[in-house]
Design a protein around this motif. Structure first.
Motif, short mmCIF file in Angstrom:
data_model
loop_
_atom_site.label_atom_id
_atom_site.label_comp_id
_atom_site.label_asym_id
_atom_site.label_seq_id
_atom_site.Cartn_x
_atom_site.Cartn_y
_atom_site.Cartn_z
N LEU A 123 0.81 -1.22 0.00
CA LEU A 123 0.00 0.00 0.00
C LEU A 123 0.84 1.28 0.00
O LEU A 123 0.29 2.38 0.00
CB LEU A 123 -0.94 0.00 1.21
N LYS A 124 2.17 1.10 0.04
CA LYS A 124 3.11 2.22 0.04
C LYS A 124 2.90 3.15 1.25
O LYS A 124 2.96 4.38 1.12
CB LYS A 124 3.03 3.00 -1.27
N ILE A 125 2.65 2.56 2.41
CA ILE A 125 2.47 3.32 3.65
C ILE A 125 3.85 3.65 4.19
O ILE A 125 4.67 2.75 4.41
CB ILE A 125 1.68 2.50 4.70
N LYS A 126 4.12 4.92 4.40
CA LYS A 126 5.45 5.32 4.86
C LYS A 126 5.43 6.34 6.00
O LYS A 126 6.46 6.66 6.57
CB LYS A 126 6.26 5.86 3.69
N ASN A 127 4.27 6.85 6.36
CA ASN A 127 4.21 7.94 7.33
C ASN A 127 3.79 7.54 8.74
O ASN A 127 3.59 8.40 9.59
CB ASN A 127 3.27 9.04 6.82
N PHE A 128 3.61 6.25 8.98
CA PHE A 128 3.29 5.79 10.33
C PHE A 128 3.63 4.32 10.48
O PHE A 128 3.82 3.61 9.50
CB PHE A 128 1.83 6.05 10.70
N SER A 129 3.75 3.89 11.72
CA SER A 129 4.07 2.50 12.07
C SER A 129 2.82 1.81 12.59
O SER A 129 1.79 2.45 12.80
CB SER A 129 5.14 2.46 13.15
N THR A 130 2.95 0.52 12.84
CA THR A 130 1.82 -0.22 13.37
C THR A 130 2.12 -0.76 14.76
O THR A 130 3.27 -0.97 15.13
CB THR A 130 1.41 -1.37 12.43
N TYR A 131 1.06 -0.93 15.50
CA TYR A 131 1.11 -1.51 16.85
C TYR A 131 0.08 -2.63 16.87
O TYR A 131 -0.61 -2.86 15.89
CB TYR A 131 0.78 -0.43 17.90
N TYR A 132 -0.02 -3.31 18.00
CA TYR A 132 -0.89 -4.48 18.06
C TYR A 132 -1.76 -4.50 19.31
O TYR A 132 -1.40 -3.95 20.35
CB TYR A 132 -0.06 -5.77 18.02
N ASP A 133 -2.88 -5.19 19.18
CA ASP A 133 -3.79 -5.50 20.29
C ASP A 133 -4.40 -6.87 20.00
O ASP A 133 -5.61 -7.00 19.79
CB ASP A 133 -4.87 -4.41 20.40
N PRO A 134 -3.55 -7.94 19.96
CA PRO A 134 -4.04 -9.26 19.54
C PRO A 134 -5.03 -9.92 20.50
O PRO A 134 -5.80 -10.78 20.09
CB PRO A 134 -2.76 -10.09 19.42
N GLU A 135 -5.02 -9.50 21.75
CA GLU A 135 -5.94 -10.07 22.73
C GLU A 135 -7.19 -9.20 22.89
O GLU A 135 -8.02 -9.46 23.76
CB GLU A 135 -5.24 -10.23 24.08
N TYR A 136 -7.31 -8.15 22.10
CA TYR A 136 -8.46 -7.23 22.10
C TYR A 136 -8.66 -6.51 23.44
O TYR A 136 -9.78 -6.12 23.77
CB TYR A 136 -9.76 -7.94 21.71
N VAL A 137 -7.59 -6.32 24.20
CA VAL A 137 -7.70 -5.66 25.50
C VAL A 137 -8.15 -4.21 25.30
O VAL A 137 -9.15 -3.77 25.87
CB VAL A 137 -6.36 -5.72 26.28
N LEU A 138 -7.41 -3.47 24.48
CA LEU A 138 -7.76 -2.08 24.21
C LEU A 138 -9.08 -1.99 23.45
O LEU A 138 -9.94 -1.18 23.77
CB LEU A 138 -6.64 -1.39 23.42
N ALA A 139 -9.24 -2.86 22.46
CA ALA A 139 -10.47 -2.86 21.65
C ALA A 139 -11.71 -3.03 22.52
O ALA A 139 -12.71 -2.35 22.33
CB ALA A 139 -10.40 -3.96 20.60
N ASN A 140 -11.64 -3.94 23.49
CA ASN A 140 -12.78 -4.15 24.39
C ASN A 140 -13.00 -2.97 25.31
O ASN A 140 -14.14 -2.58 25.56
CB ASN A 140 -12.59 -5.43 25.21
N LYS A 141 -11.93 -2.38 25.82
CA LYS A 141 -12.06 -1.25 26.74
C LYS A 141 -12.71 -0.04 26.08
O LYS A 141 -13.45 0.69 26.72
CB LYS A 141 -10.70 -0.85 27.32
N ILE A 142 -12.42 0.17 24.82
CA ILE A 142 -12.98 1.35 24.14
C ILE A 142 -14.31 1.05 23.45
O ILE A 142 -14.91 1.92 22.86
CB ILE A 142 -11.96 1.99 23.16
N GLY A 143 -14.76 -0.20 23.52
CA GLY A 143 -16.06 -0.56 22.95
C GLY A 143 -16.04 -0.67 21.44
O GLY A 143 -17.00 -0.30 20.78
N LEU A 144 -14.97 -1.22 20.89
CA LEU A 144 -14.85 -1.39 19.45
C LEU A 144 -15.94 -2.32 18.94
O LEU A 144 -16.18 -3.38 19.51
CB LEU A 144 -13.47 -1.96 19.11
N ARG A 145 -16.61 -1.93 17.85
CA ARG A 145 -17.72 -2.72 17.31
C ARG A 145 -17.40 -3.35 15.96
O ARG A 145 -18.09 -4.24 15.52
CB ARG A 145 -18.96 -1.84 17.15
N GLY A 146 -16.38 -2.85 15.27
CA GLY A 146 -16.04 -3.38 13.95
C GLY A 146 -14.82 -2.68 13.39
O GLY A 146 -14.31 -1.73 13.97
N LEU A 147 -14.38 -3.18 12.25
CA LEU A 147 -13.20 -2.61 11.58
C LEU A 147 -13.59 -2.04 10.23
O LEU A 147 -14.49 -2.58 9.59
CB LEU A 147 -12.15 -3.70 11.37
#
Length: 181
Positions: A123-147
């Motif tokens: 995708l030629k992404i060059k202006n940011f890096s990636t991080y992870y939340d594989p156990e959905y800890v952050l996703a669950n805390k913020i109430g993530l509903r979809g991607l």
């Protein structure tokens, strides 16, 4: 009989008025939103202290936000809308500038540097890096509903708005709206 008829009319009138006022005031959209899938919070939500991890598996926390605009984007390599919007997020950084905007791209998959690097390279992404939340800890805390979902966070660590679904982050109207926040 006359009293009942007038009371009934009065009750119908009052109920109609209340429904109109309630409907009118609750359904009013916030003006000037560039896309319909942006939710602006009446009361900003605290993000400081929430955890996520980097490529090495090291736990990181949102402790401080040095940028005027901070976007926390939740995504996955298998998510087609995520793939479609990523280049526009990269473009947003180019347009606004790295000194004003910080992107926290949080992948919800298991840590796989090779797979993520391939995704970013394609995708030629060059202006940011990636991080992870594989156990959905952050996703669950913020109430993530979809991607994809993107949180718009101010420099005080408060989520002031949320983008639910994909948008064109490089859209001129969106950028103009974002800068005014």
């Amino acid at each position: 009989m006359f009293f009942l008829r007038n009371s009934f009319k009065y009750l119908v009138y009052l109920t109609s008025l209340l429904l109109f006022i309630t409907n009118h005031s609750l359904s009013q959209p916030i003006k000037d939103l560039p896309f319909k899938n942006i939710v602006v919070h009446d009361v900003p939500k605290e993000i400081i202290g929430e955890e996520f991890i980097d490529f090495s598996g090291k736990k990181l926390k949102f402790n401080k936000f040095d940028h005027q605009i901070n976007l926390i984007n939740f995504w996955s390599t298998w998510c087609v809308p995520c793939k479609e919007e990523m280049p526009s997020i990269d473009k947003l950084v180019e347009v606004i500038g790295r000194e004003k905007v910080k992107i926290f791209a949080i992948n919800l998959e298991k840590i796989n540097k090779k797979k993520t690097d391939k995704f970013f390279t394609e995708l030629k992404i060059k202006n940011f890096s990636t991080y992870y939340d594989p156990e959905y800890v952050l996703a669950n805390k913020i109430g993530l509903r979809g991607l994809p979902t993107t949180l718009i966070v101010d420099r005080n660590g408060k989520e002031i708005a949320r983008v639910i679904g994909s948008i064109n982050f490089a859209d001129e109207k969106f950028i103009s709206w974002l800068i005014k926040l």
